[in-house]
Every structure is written in structure tokens, then in C-alpha cells.
Scaffold this active site. Structure first.
Site, PDB file in Angstrom:
ATOM      1  N   SER A 247      85.797  56.172-128.040  1.00  0.00           N
ATOM      2  CA  SER A 247      85.988  54.734-127.790  1.00  0.00           C
ATOM      3  C   SER A 247      87.471  54.476-127.559  1.00  0.00           C
ATOM      4  O   SER A 247      88.315  55.310-127.892  1.00  0.00           O
ATOM      5  CB  SER A 247      85.526  53.953-129.027  1.00  0.00           C
ATOM      6  OG  SER A 247      85.934  52.611-128.969  1.00  0.00           O
TER       7      SER A 247
ATOM      8  N   TYR B 294      83.962  51.565-137.724  1.00  0.00           N
ATOM      9  CA  TYR B 294      83.842  52.023-136.332  1.00  0.00           C
ATOM     10  C   TYR B 294      85.156  52.679-135.890  1.00  0.00           C
ATOM     11  O   TYR B 294      85.161  53.774-135.309  1.00  0.00           O
ATOM     12  CB  TYR B 294      83.496  50.825-135.434  1.00  0.00           C
ATOM     13  CG  TYR B 294      83.166  51.192-134.006  1.00  0.00           C
ATOM     14  CD1 TYR B 294      81.893  51.633-133.665  1.00  0.00           C
ATOM     15  CD2 TYR B 294      84.119  51.084-133.001  1.00  0.00           C
ATOM     16  CE1 TYR B 294      81.576  51.963-132.358  1.00  0.00           C
ATOM     17  CE2 TYR B 294      83.808  51.403-131.685  1.00  0.00           C
ATOM     18  CZ  TYR B 294      82.539  51.839-131.369  1.00  0.00           C
ATOM     19  OH  TYR B 294      82.232  52.168-130.067  1.00  0.00           O
TER      20      TYR B 294
HETATM   21  P1  NAP Z   1      73.801  50.671-127.605  1.00  0.00           P
HETATM   22  O1  NAP Z   1      73.253  50.088-126.363  1.00  0.00           O
HETATM   23  O2  NAP Z   1      73.777  49.900-128.878  1.00  0.00           O
HETATM   24  O3  NAP Z   1      73.166  52.111-127.809  1.00  0.00           O
HETATM   25  C1  NAP Z   1      73.380  52.868-128.974  1.00  0.00           C
HETATM   26  C2  NAP Z   1      72.421  54.028-128.957  1.00  0.00           C
HETATM   27  O4  NAP Z   1      72.548  54.757-130.191  1.00  0.00           O
HETATM   28  C3  NAP Z   1      70.975  53.561-128.882  1.00  0.00           C
HETATM   29  O5  NAP Z   1      70.242  54.472-128.141  1.00  0.00           O
HETATM   30  C4  NAP Z   1      70.562  53.592-130.331  1.00  0.00           C
HETATM   31  O6  NAP Z   1      69.189  53.672-130.542  1.00  0.00           O
HETATM   32  C5  NAP Z   1      71.261  54.865-130.772  1.00  0.00           C
HETATM   33  N1  NAP Z   1      71.289  54.935-132.214  1.00  0.00           N
HETATM   34  C6  NAP Z   1      72.048  54.218-133.069  1.00  0.00           C
HETATM   35  N2  NAP Z   1      71.755  54.535-134.340  1.00  0.00           N
HETATM   36  C7  NAP Z   1      70.783  55.477-134.277  1.00  0.00           C
HETATM   37  C8  NAP Z   1      70.068  56.206-135.260  1.00  0.00           C
HETATM   38  N3  NAP Z   1      70.247  56.016-136.572  1.00  0.00           N
HETATM   39  N4  NAP Z   1      69.127  57.093-134.846  1.00  0.00           N
HETATM   40  C9  NAP Z   1      68.901  57.277-133.527  1.00  0.00           C
HETATM   41  N5  NAP Z   1      69.555  56.635-132.557  1.00  0.00           N
HETATM   42  C10 NAP Z   1      70.488  55.740-132.937  1.00  0.00           C
HETATM   43  O7  NAP Z   1      75.341  50.994-127.406  1.00  0.00           O
HETATM   44  P2  NAP Z   1      76.149  51.761-126.267  1.00  0.00           P
HETATM   45  O8  NAP Z   1      77.243  50.868-125.881  1.00  0.00           O
HETATM   46  O9  NAP Z   1      75.263  52.333-125.240  1.00  0.00           O
HETATM   47  O10 NAP Z   1      76.785  52.905-127.168  1.00  0.00           O
HETATM   48  C11 NAP Z   1      76.644  54.280-126.920  1.00  0.00           C
HETATM   49  C12 NAP Z   1      77.883  54.983-127.437  1.00  0.00           C
HETATM   50  O11 NAP Z   1      79.023  54.548-126.705  1.00  0.00           O
HETATM   51  C13 NAP Z   1      78.193  54.688-128.907  1.00  0.00           C
HETATM   52  O12 NAP Z   1      78.675  55.855-129.535  1.00  0.00           O
HETATM   53  C14 NAP Z   1      79.282  53.646-128.806  1.00  0.00           C
HETATM   54  O13 NAP Z   1      80.103  53.626-129.945  1.00  0.00           O
HETATM   55  C15 NAP Z   1      80.021  54.141-127.593  1.00  0.00           C
HETATM   56  N6  NAP Z   1      80.892  53.158-126.945  1.00  0.00           N
HETATM   57  C16 NAP Z   1      80.382  52.026-126.385  1.00  0.00           C
HETATM   58  C17 NAP Z   1      81.260  51.136-125.762  1.00  0.00           C
HETATM   59  C18 NAP Z   1      80.780  49.881-125.085  1.00  0.00           C
HETATM   60  O14 NAP Z   1      81.631  49.106-124.629  1.00  0.00           O
HETATM   61  N7  NAP Z   1      79.510  49.628-124.972  1.00  0.00           N
HETATM   62  C19 NAP Z   1      82.623  51.395-125.733  1.00  0.00           C
HETATM   63  C20 NAP Z   1      83.082  52.548-126.329  1.00  0.00           C
HETATM   64  C21 NAP Z   1      82.219  53.436-126.925  1.00  0.00           C
HETATM   65  P3  NAP Z   1      68.363  52.315-130.904  1.00  0.00           P
HETATM   66  O15 NAP Z   1      68.247  51.538-129.629  1.00  0.00           O
HETATM   67  O16 NAP Z   1      67.074  52.858-131.416  1.00  0.00           O
HETATM   68  O17 NAP Z   1      69.176  51.586-131.953  1.00  0.00           O
END
Ligand code: NAP
Length: 253
Positions: free
Chosen positions: A145, A158
Site C-alpha cells: 500500500s 493497517y
Molecule cells: P476489497 O475489495 O475489500 O477486497 C479485499 C479482499 O480480501 C476480498 O476478496 C476479501 O474477501 C478478502 N479477504 C479479507 N479478509 C479475508 C479473510 N479473512 N479470508 C479470506 N479473504 C479475505 O479490497 P481491495 O481494495 O481489493 O484490497 C485488496 C488488497 O489491496 C488489500 O491487501 C488492500 O490492503 C490492498 N490495497 C488496496 C488499495 C485500494 O485503494 N483499494 C490500496 C492499497 C492497497 P471478502 O469479500 O470475502 O471479504
């Protein structure tokens, strides 16, 4: 015609955690476009991702696990690797909890650290251990991130977890680079997913974030997917412990 074979994942089998939505879904579809097949690891139905991946002519299978439970998830990964070699692992699943630092609870600390850092490390360990034991090359792509570099606001666990992801990636690269396992990390900027819904729904935060992004737009999951393909493919053979910001220029500002 240009030779794109260095970016091909044809014949490769790649596991992606959290593949049902958001960035994980974008990565799964990008892998499929590059010719690879995808195993989604997660706790929610991945039917939509399966449709998108199969529409690209690639194979998709889902493996259900609550990634907060590292032991169960590792056992699942080991079963997947025993069934057939796994050419890559993308540790994408992650959660965020928001509260002022003075009010931050141990529950919100532990929940985030367990998924974002503890399980991530032990999944890397299980994957790397199998590659090393079998003498097979491997690829790990972790998702960090901007808060691997910056402090953030109201997201103590986080920020700590994502700083940790960067450190662990570098440590593993040092230990495994000479053994044929590439470990690298992508640092996404602000991407339109469930994770950032609260920010996008806050007009003041949303405006101030957008004003600071040189590209003038939020990112989309596809932006991260294509970067992940690069780090899974031959094109990045000599990259170890590298962090690839995909952030519309945020860190350059
Ligand atoms: P998201 O849409 O909330 O997706 C998160 C994913 O992680 C979902 O598939 C979720 O599954 C899964 N997950 C969370 N807890 C879990 C658990 N206990 N067991 C199994 N699966 C689990 O968020 P995203 O933005 O795509 O995030 C993906 C990654 O990118 C994360 O590591 C996040 O920190 C990182 N990131 C995101 C951003 C951003 O701007 N969006 C920026 C920097 C980094 P469920 O749907 O079942 O909860």
C-alpha cells in the site's frame, strides 16, 4: 509484430487470495488474459470472477478458506501444491479498520495484522518451502500500500501491517533470490474497490485525494492486474525484493 512472450503466463497456474472482488478480481482476470489459469483462495463465492476468467478462455477454480485462520489456509495451500505445481502466489487479501489512534482497540489491531501480515508471511513460507523442497522456481507477489511508506490517518494496524509487508518481502527476497523464488511487492495507490468505499463516500477526503493524484483519476483493479502479470512473468526474472508503486504518480509528488 512485437514479441510479448516475456509477459505471457501461458500454461502457468497461479493462486490469488481474495479473488472474489476488487484488486484480487482484477489480478485474476489479468492473469487469464495473459494465458494463465487461476485458483482463487478466499471465503466468499468467486462465481463472478470465475465468469470473467472463463470468458478470457482460462481455467478458474475456487478454494475456500478464511485467511484470518492461517493454519487452515496453509493446509489448503499445501493441498493445492500437492495436487499440481503452483507457478505463483499472489497475496492480495487484506482488510482495514478505521479509528483514532487514541481509541484503537486490540481487536482491530489483531484482526488486521492476522490477515494482512501474519497469514501473508506464513503463506509465503508454505509456498517458498515447497518450491525449495521440489527445486522448482516460484513467484510471489505481495500487495502492500502507499501506507507502506506513509503514516495514514486513523488506520494504525493497517499502516503497521503494510509497512511489515514491505519488510517481509525484502527479507524473503534476500533468502530466496538465489534459489529461484522471486518475491516482489506492488504498492497500489487509491483504487476503486470496497476497501476505499468509505473514503470515496466522504466528499472532502475524496476531493483532497483526487487533487493529489498526478494522473487525475483513481486507479481501477485492472491497473494492478497488469502490474501483477509483469511480476509473475519472465519479464521480471531479475527482480527480487522490488516494490512497484502503481499509484497514478502519488509517491512522485
Ligand atoms: P476489497 O475489495 O475489500 O477486497 C479485499 C479482499 O480480501 C476480498 O476478496 C476479501 O474477501 C478478502 N479477504 C479479507 N479478509 C479475508 C479473510 N479473512 N479470508 C479470506 N479473504 C479475505 O479490497 P481491495 O481494495 O481489493 O484490497 C485488496 C488488497 O489491496 C488489500 O491487501 C488492500 O490492503 C490492498 N490495497 C488496496 C488499495 C485500494 O485503494 N483499494 C490500496 C492499497 C492497497 P471478502 O469479500 O470475502 O471479504
Amino acid at each position: 509484430m512485437s514479441d510479448l512472450s516475456a509477459f505471457s503466463l501461458a500454461g502457468k497456474r497461479i493462486a490469488v487470495t481474495g479473488a472474489n472482488t476488487g484488486i484480487g478480481q482484477g489480478i485474476a482476470v489479468a492473469i487469464a488474459r495473459a494465458g494463465g489459469s487461476v485458483i482463487g483462495i478466499g471465503r466468499s463465492s468467486m462465481a463472478e470472477t470465475a465468469r470473467f476468467v472463463e470468458a478470457e478462455g482460462a481455467g478458474f477454480s475456487e478454494a475456500m478458506a478464511d485467511i484470518a485462520d492461517s493454519k487452515a489456509t496453509i493446509a489448503l495451500l499445501e493441498t493445492l501444491m500437492a495436487a499440481a505445481p503452483l507457478d505463483g502466489l499472489v497475496n492480495n487479501a487484506g482488510i482495514i479498520r478505521r479509528a483514532d489512534a487514541v481509541d484503537f482497540t486490540e481487536d482491530d489491531w489483531d484482526a488486521v495484522m492476522d490477515v494482512n501480515l501474519r497469514s501473508l508471511f506464513f503463506l509465503c513460507q508454505a509456498y517458498g518451502r515447497a518450491c525449495l523442497a521440489q527445486g522448482r522456481p516460484g513467484r510471489i507477489v505481495n500487495i502492500a500500500s502507499l501506507l507502506s511508506f506513509q503514516g495514514g490517518i486513523r488506520v494504525a494496524s493497517y499502516t503497521a501491517s503494510k509497512h511489515g509487508v514491505l519488510g517481509i518481502t525484502r527479507l524473503l527476497a534476500n533468502e530466496w533470490a538465489a534459489k529461484g523464488v522471486n518475491v516482489n511487492v506492488i504498492a497500489p495507490g487509491y483504487i476503486e474497490t470496497n476497501n476505499t468505499e468509505a473514503l470515496r463516500n466522504d466528499p472532502d477526503r475524496s476531493r483532497s485525494i483526487l487533487e493529489r493524484i498526478p494522473a487525475g483519476r483513481w486507479g481501477v483493479p485492472d491497473d494492478i492486474g497488469d502490474a501483477a502479470v509483469f511480476l509473475l512473468a519472465r519479464a521480471s526474472n531479475y527482480m527480487h525484493g522490488a516494490v512497484l508503486p502503481v499509484d497514478g504518480g502519488w509517491l512522485a509528488r
